[in-house]
Scaffold this motif. Structure first.
Motif, PDB file in Angstrom:
ATOM      1  N   UNK A  56      36.665   3.732  31.540  1.00 52.28           N
ATOM      2  CA  UNK A  56      35.663   3.329  32.529  1.00 52.28           C
ATOM      3  C   UNK A  56      35.912   1.910  33.016  1.00 52.28           C
ATOM      4  N   UNK A  57      35.970   1.734  34.356  1.00 51.78           N
ATOM      5  CA  UNK A  57      36.239   0.399  34.890  1.00 51.78           C
ATOM      6  C   UNK A  57      34.982  -0.446  34.990  1.00 51.78           C
ATOM      7  N   UNK A  58      33.964   0.125  35.631  1.00 51.18           N
ATOM      8  CA  UNK A  58      32.788  -0.695  35.932  1.00 51.18           C
ATOM      9  C   UNK A  58      31.483  -0.035  35.566  1.00 51.18           C
ATOM     10  N   UNK A  59      30.418  -0.362  36.299  1.00 54.49           N
ATOM     11  CA  UNK A  59      29.079   0.126  35.960  1.00 54.49           C
ATOM     12  C   UNK A  59      28.999   1.654  35.887  1.00 54.49           C
ATOM     13  N   UNK A  85      35.893  -2.004  27.843  1.00 55.81           N
ATOM     14  CA  UNK A  85      36.869  -1.179  28.566  1.00 55.81           C
ATOM     15  C   UNK A  85      38.263  -1.784  28.421  1.00 55.81           C
ATOM     16  N   UNK A  86      39.222  -1.216  29.164  1.00 59.77           N
ATOM     17  CA  UNK A  86      40.619  -1.657  29.034  1.00 59.77           C
ATOM     18  C   UNK A  86      40.765  -3.136  29.370  1.00 59.77           C
ATOM     19  N   UNK A  87      39.885  -3.657  30.253  1.00 57.90           N
ATOM     20  CA  UNK A  87      39.940  -5.073  30.643  1.00 57.90           C
ATOM     21  C   UNK A  87      39.182  -5.977  29.668  1.00 57.90           C
ATOM     22  N   UNK A  88      38.679  -5.399  28.593  1.00 59.92           N
ATOM     23  CA  UNK A  88      37.974  -6.202  27.594  1.00 59.92           C
ATOM     24  C   UNK A  88      36.534  -6.534  27.947  1.00 59.92           C
ATOM     25  N   UNK A  90      32.428  -5.484  28.535  1.00 59.77           N
ATOM     26  CA  UNK A  90      31.367  -4.522  28.217  1.00 59.77           C
ATOM     27  C   UNK A  90      30.983  -3.794  29.498  1.00 59.77           C
ATOM     28  N   UNK A  91      30.333  -2.628  29.328  1.00 61.94           N
ATOM     29  CA  UNK A  91      30.012  -1.797  30.481  1.00 61.94           C
ATOM     30  C   UNK A  91      28.548  -1.945  30.881  1.00 61.94           C
TER      31      UNK A  91
END
Ligand code: 5GP
Length: 216
Positions: A56-59, A85-88, A90-91
């Motif tokens: 999951x990238x974003x919201x 997520x992959x970018x470290x 939180x969602x």
């Protein structure tokens, strides 16, 4: 089965004797055996949360499919809060609740009703949805729900189901994420009910003949 990304319980696997677990006294004659202990469910929930977050990238708008899905939903959201997520990152999550009904007793009625107002459906436009379901049996409910939601143009829709039943009646629908694949048996517990009974049982159990008759 090695290729599947979830746990598979085979048709011959009996599960566990009730005597090894704490079962509410009012249900001791109503279930046959423990198929999936509560601890194992929690371990699968943790792993599913990690997998979903990584993808999951974003919201995310997390939709609880009521009522069966509510324990799974609460535990999954709690785990997702701690994941990155992959970018470290939180969602950010918004929580939503959809009431869907298709079962009468232990039979799929084939008739799906979705209680959601037009306004609530319109609000889904452009959102990334994660539908949280307790169990996919024939898949008819989820297929109908997905078709209905698609009309309102969410940006994306993914489905996580804690359980997937192996049944010849399947319409062929497979969710994006699955906790445990189970034989074609009627299970109760961890908020899965039989005519509104057994939601207060933590372990996932196979209902007994006594239980079926008592709460029919
Ligand atoms: P489907 O449309 O996939 O046949 O049925 C899905 C719905 O039926 C689920 O959301 C759940 O409410 C109910 N269901 C299917 N199998 C079981 C089961 O073994 N136990 C319980 N308690 N509910 C089930």
């Amino acid at each position: 089965d090695q290729n599947k990304n979830w746990i598979v319980i085979g048709d011959e696997e009996p599960g566990f004797s009730l005597r090894h677990f704490v079962i509410p006294s009012h249900y001791k004659d109503d279930v046959e055996r423990v198929l999936i202990p509560h601890g194992m469910i929690m371990d699968r929930v943790e792993k599913l949360a990690h997998e979903i977050a990584a993808d999951t990238e974003g919201p995310l708008t997390v939709c609880c499919i009521l009522k069966g899905g509510h324990a799974f939903f609460a535990d999954l959201v709690n785990r997702l809060k701690k994941c990155t997520n992959a970018a470290g990152q939180n969602l950010p999550m918004q929580l939503d609740f959809i009431k869907v009904k298709s079962y009468e007793g232990d039979k799929s009625s084939g008739n799906v009703t979705i209680s959601y107002t037009e306004q609530e459906l319109h609000d889904l436009k452009g959102k990334h949805l994660l539908l949280v379901e307790d169990i996919i049996d024939t898949g008819a409910t989820m297929t109908a729900l997905l078709a209905k939601l698609a009309e309102y143009q969410p940006a994306s829709v993914r489905v996580v189901s804690l359980f997937l039943k192996r049944t010849p009646k399947s319409v062929g629908y497979i969710p994006d994420y699955v906790g445990v694949e189970i034989p074609d048996q009627f299970i109760v517990g961890y908020c899965l009910d039989y005519n509104e009974i057994f939601r207060d049982l933590d372990h996932v159990c196979v209902i007994s003949e006594t239980g079926k008759q008592k709460y029919a």
